[in-house]
Write a protein that holds these residues in place. Structure first.
Motif, mmCIF file in Angstrom:
data_model
loop_
_atom_site.group_PDB
_atom_site.id
_atom_site.type_symbol
_atom_site.label_atom_id
_atom_site.label_comp_id
_atom_site.label_asym_id
_atom_site.label_seq_id
_atom_site.Cartn_x
_atom_site.Cartn_y
_atom_site.Cartn_z
ATOM 1 N N CYS B 221 0.807 -1.222 0.000
ATOM 2 C CA CYS B 221 0.000 0.000 0.000
ATOM 3 C C CYS B 221 0.841 1.273 0.000
ATOM 4 N N ASP B 222 0.413 2.263 -0.787
ATOM 5 C CA ASP B 222 1.055 3.574 -0.773
ATOM 6 C C ASP B 222 0.531 4.420 0.383
ATOM 7 N N ARG B 223 -0.788 4.319 0.600
ATOM 8 C CA ARG B 223 -1.388 5.059 1.699
ATOM 9 C C ARG B 223 -2.327 4.133 2.441
ATOM 10 N N VAL B 224 -2.624 4.483 3.693
ATOM 11 C CA VAL B 224 -3.531 3.671 4.494
ATOM 12 C C VAL B 224 -4.603 4.581 5.079
ATOM 13 N N ALA B 225 -5.862 4.165 4.966
ATOM 14 C CA ALA B 225 -6.952 4.904 5.583
ATOM 15 C C ALA B 225 -7.511 4.065 6.725
ATOM 16 N N VAL B 226 -7.659 4.685 7.904
ATOM 17 C CA VAL B 226 -8.177 3.961 9.059
ATOM 18 C C VAL B 226 -9.620 4.367 9.297
ATOM 19 N N LEU B 227 -10.518 3.395 9.258
ATOM 20 C CA LEU B 227 -11.925 3.653 9.542
ATOM 21 C C LEU B 227 -12.180 3.426 11.016
ATOM 22 N N SER B 228 -12.696 4.447 11.680
ATOM 23 C CA SER B 228 -12.997 4.297 13.089
ATOM 24 C C SER B 228 -13.986 5.380 13.475
ATOM 25 N N GLN B 229 -14.808 5.117 14.440
ATOM 26 C CA GLN B 229 -15.826 6.062 14.906
ATOM 27 C C GLN B 229 -16.644 6.644 13.747
ATOM 28 N N LYS B 230 -17.072 5.771 12.840
ATOM 29 C CA LYS B 230 -17.993 6.100 11.750
ATOM 30 C C LYS B 230 -17.404 7.014 10.687
ATOM 31 N N ARG B 231 -16.099 7.262 10.724
ATOM 32 C CA ARG B 231 -15.506 8.100 9.686
ATOM 33 C C ARG B 231 -14.077 7.636 9.428
ATOM 34 N N LEU B 233 -10.565 8.065 10.189
ATOM 35 C CA LEU B 233 -9.816 8.701 11.280
ATOM 36 C C LEU B 233 -8.582 9.396 10.731
ATOM 37 N N VAL B 234 -7.858 8.673 9.860
ATOM 38 C CA VAL B 234 -6.639 9.233 9.291
ATOM 39 C C VAL B 234 -6.365 8.502 7.982
ATOM 40 N N ALA B 235 -5.870 9.245 6.979
ATOM 41 C CA ALA B 235 -5.488 8.613 5.719
ATOM 42 C C ALA B 235 -4.174 9.218 5.288
ATOM 43 N N ASP B 236 -3.116 8.431 5.373
ATOM 44 C CA ASP B 236 -1.792 8.982 5.106
ATOM 45 C C ASP B 236 -0.836 7.831 4.832
ATOM 46 N N THR B 237 0.462 8.164 4.692
ATOM 47 C CA THR B 237 1.423 7.078 4.502
ATOM 48 C C THR B 237 1.487 6.239 5.770
ATOM 49 N N LEU B 238 2.007 5.047 5.595
ATOM 50 C CA LEU B 238 1.989 4.085 6.684
ATOM 51 C C LEU B 238 2.667 4.603 7.955
ATOM 52 N N GLU B 239 3.842 5.261 7.799
ATOM 53 C CA GLU B 239 4.562 5.734 8.987
ATOM 54 C C GLU B 239 3.726 6.751 9.747
ATOM 55 N N ASN B 240 3.131 7.697 8.997
ATOM 56 C CA ASN B 240 2.342 8.727 9.663
ATOM 57 C C ASN B 240 1.120 8.133 10.344
ATOM 58 N N VAL B 241 0.493 7.164 9.697
ATOM 59 C CA VAL B 241 -0.680 6.536 10.305
ATOM 60 C C VAL B 241 -0.273 5.795 11.564
ATOM 61 N N ALA B 242 0.848 5.070 11.497
ATOM 62 C CA ALA B 242 1.283 4.286 12.660
ATOM 63 C C ALA B 242 1.626 5.176 13.845
ATOM 64 N N ASN B 243 1.962 6.458 13.571
ATOM 65 C CA ASN B 243 2.295 7.364 14.672
ATOM 66 C C ASN B 243 1.102 8.164 15.170
ATOM 67 N N THR B 244 -0.086 7.906 14.601
ATOM 68 C CA THR B 244 -1.270 8.641 15.039
ATOM 69 C C THR B 244 -1.607 8.293 16.481
ATOM 70 N N ASP B 245 -2.004 9.320 17.221
ATOM 71 C CA ASP B 245 -2.315 9.102 18.629
ATOM 72 C C ASP B 245 -3.760 8.648 18.783
ATOM 73 N N ASP B 246 -3.972 7.358 18.602
ATOM 74 C CA ASP B 246 -5.313 6.812 18.774
ATOM 75 C C ASP B 246 -5.161 5.402 19.321
ATOM 76 N N GLU B 247 -6.032 5.059 20.247
ATOM 77 C CA GLU B 247 -5.872 3.791 20.953
ATOM 78 C C GLU B 247 -5.892 2.615 19.984
ATOM 79 N N TRP B 248 -6.922 2.632 19.068
ATOM 80 C CA TRP B 248 -7.079 1.500 18.152
ATOM 81 C C TRP B 248 -5.904 1.421 17.174
#
Lengths: 369, 274
Positions: B221-231, B233-248
């Motif tokens: 994958c070039d980018r990853v989008a995380v679906l959470s709380q009905k929307r 949550l974040v859609a970005d490159t893998l490193e940026n997504v992995a560093n997102t401050d979210d429990e899930w």
């Protein structure tokens, strides 16, 4: 006009414009025409504006696999180059798969043989399955704690009770038809009153039970096959077996027993309803009163006819139930298989019902019952 | 080759799919609320999320199998819910969809499965269509003799490959994949990831990839989008997504499996550099 895609300058070919699926047919004929030229002359791909897999396949066909790969590296942008190379690689493996060469006579003989063997193995399977069901039935007969009352009652509800209206309506109409038919023929002999006997004999001995059984074969055998077939393709039956549970005991016996209880009752409903149909025609158009109908019925028709008719019901029920379930177990995976086995279960069970009925008619006649 | 495609993406401003303010409801259960997402030209977008966060529902509303309860979906420059049936069918022809369990037509053999859209939409003769179908099957790595086999006699990996060949039949601009590696063995799954990247580089389609497979995220994958709380949550490159401050997200990417996949991905890229 068709030269749009391939142009020829001093012997050399150059390909241009869109080489895509939309133009596939035109391109195919061009490729066939320039096939020989392309082998001996330089070909340039630089003019191609759009390329997809279909177009790439045609270019590979035109140039040959190795040549296409080289040309791709020379004259195409990166993306289209990768596409052409990838398609060329895919076409390296032999693509032509022809089904085995067939001789019609041999094929016909083979089909006949397959059908015969299939028929034979089907009958053997049916006998084996009947044996299995009977063995399981007897092994459970004296262990009432393992009887599946809930499932059995549910099947009686869906295959017996829910079928009452349709059975009643159908036999009522056939009863009326038989009465009309009898009256038309018997009138010539001045024996219209014997219409009562005709309706009574035919419905008590044959039609009541036969019509109910045929309806049940169409309605319930197909349902059983589809239910068990869906369970089979969903691996539910394997799951039962893997848990050490017996699918015959859990799935087949409740269905077969439900039919053994339902069909005699439906046959009784059919007999009554047929008589009512006959009686209606007799009173409304043949000037035979209800009381005359009843007294003739009591005087001429002995109870043995009723018993002869009803005695066939459990046999029919068993055959219909067993065939419906067995065909369900034969389903293998695909949706088509569910369809063909459902058809087969209806055809087989109606066939068996009529065959057994004919044999029974002979048997009872010889015995004089 | 991946690098060039990414460089091209950044120049390309017009996304192929733009979802804005999407609302999906089933009765009183709200699946999506005010969901925004874009898919860029030529990228592989991984869509992840816990079970029941509506990943498949999102896919189904974009390809037109479920009518959204609100919001807009723009695909390839046209707004889906404003098109009439014929225009919509034109747009849908540019989609390729791989369903979770393959959804091959069980009454047709593999080459007929792939040839069907070619015959129906591209109006090719049966012979041409089946020839192209065999090329497509070879393109996804199936042997020629598989062309005459029926889906029920195939292994899970072969079904996925054949389904991919059918999804690619009309050279789609956008490929939708619903858990393509679920149920495959690790070797088959890795081969599938590799195949997807190779074909994307060669054919240049964009990929909307619903998955649970962490290895696929790292490998393809070039980018990853995380679906959470009905929307989203974040859609970005893998490193940026992995560093997102979210429990899930933290549990997902930095849990034991996430770390293992990350380690494997790093090991394979450094191996390549040597």
């Amino acid at each position: 006009m068709p030269n749009e895609w391939i142009t020829r300058e001093s012997g050399n070919l150059s390909l241009q414009h869109e080489w895509t699926l939309v133009h596939y047919q035109a391109l195919t004929s061009l490729v066939a025409r320039y096939g020989d030229t392309a082998k001996n002359h330089a070909v340039s791909l630089g003019g191609i504006t759009q390329l997809d897999t279909a177009g790439a396949a045609l270019i590979v066909k035109l140039l040959g696999i190795e040549n296409a790969k080289q040309q791709a590296a020379n004259s195409l942008p990166t993306k289209q180059q990768a596409l052409l190379v990838r398609v060329a690689e895919a076409m390296e493996t032999p693509l032509d798969v022809e089904p085995a060469n067939n001789n019609r006579i041999v094929d016909a003989l083979a089909t006949v043989g397959q059908q015969m063997v299939g028929l034979w193995s089907q009958q053997r399977q049916l006998l084996a399955f009947i044996g299995l069901v009977l063995a399981t039935l007897f092994s459970l007969l004296f262990r009432p704690h393992r009887w599946r009352f809930t499932a059995t009652i549910a099947h009686i509800h869906s295959s017996g009770l829910n079928a009452v209206p349709i059975v009643a309506l159908l036999t009522f109409m056939v009863g009326a038809v038989v009465a009309f038919l009898g009256a038309t023929v018997l009138q010539d002999f001045g024996a219209t009153v014997y219409t009562i006997d005709l309706v009574a004999f035919s419905f008590l001995r044959e039609f009541g039970v036969l019509l109910a059984a045929i309806l049940l074969a169409g309605r319930t055998a197909s349902a059983f096959t589809a239910q068990l077939g869906a369970m089979k393709s969903n691996e539910e039956i394997d799951a039962l077996q893997a848990q050490g549970l017996d699918p015959i005991e859990l799935l087949v016996l409740p269905r077969v027993i439900a039919l053994l209880i339902s069909l005699p009752l439906l046959a009784f409903v059919g007999m009554l309803s047929g008589l009512v149909g006959g009686a209606m025609v007799a009173t409304l158009s043949l000037d035979i009163s209800i009381s005359q109908f009843m007294t003739t019925l009591q005087k001429d028709v002995s109870v043995s006819h009723f018993l002869v008719g009803l005695s066939k019901a459990p046999v029919f029920a068993f055959v219909i139930g067993v065939i419906g379930c067995l065909e369900g177990f034969k389903v293998s995976g695909s949706a088509q298989s569910v369809g063909s086995h459902t058809t087969s279960s209806v055809v087989q069970s109606i066939f068996m019902v009529i065959l057994i009925d004919a044999l029974a008619a002979l048997f009872f006649m010889e015995l004089g019952w | 080759m991946v690098a060039t495609t990414q460089a091209e993406n950044e120049q390309d401003e017009q996304p192929v799919i733009t979802v804005k303010g999407l609302v999906n409801r089933f009765g009183s259960v709200i699946v999506h609320e005010d969901l925004d997402l874009t898919l860029k030209q030529g990228e592989i977008l991984g869509v992840v999320g816990g079970s029941g966060t509506g990943k498949s529902v999102l896919l189904r509303s974009i390809v037109g199998l479920k009518r959204p309860n609100g919001g807009t979906i723009d695909v390839l420059g046209s707004r889906l819910n404003e098109l009439n049936e014929q225009q919509r069918s034109q747009v849908e022809r540019r989609f390729g969809v791989l369903f979770q369990r393959g959804a091959l037509f069980s009454s047709l053999n593999l080459q007929e499965n792939v040839a069907l859209p070619l015959i129906e939409h591209a109006k090719l003769s049966r012979k041409d269509a089946e020839y192209l179908a065999r090329i497509k099957l070879s393109l996804v790595g199936l042997p020629a003799k598989a062309a005459l086999q029926f889906p029920e006699s195939l292994s899970g990996g072969m079904v996925k490959r054949a389904a991919l060949a059918r999804a690619l039949a009309l050279d789609p601009d956008i490929l939708f994949l619903d858990e393509p590696t679920a149920g495959l063995d690790p070797i088959g799954a890795a081969a599938f990831d590799q195949l997807l990247v190779t074909l994307r580089d060669a054919l240049g389609f964009s990929v909307f990839l619903v998955t649970h497979d962490l290895d696929t995220l790292y490998a393809a994958c070039d980018r990853v989008a995380v679906l959470s709380q009905k929307r989203v949550l974040v859609a970005d490159t893998l490193e940026n997504v992995a560093n997102t401050d979210d429990e899930w997200v933290q549990a997902y990417f930095n849990g034991p499996r996430g770390r293992a996949a990350q380690y494997a991905a790093n090991a394979s890229t450094s191996g390549l550099k040597e």
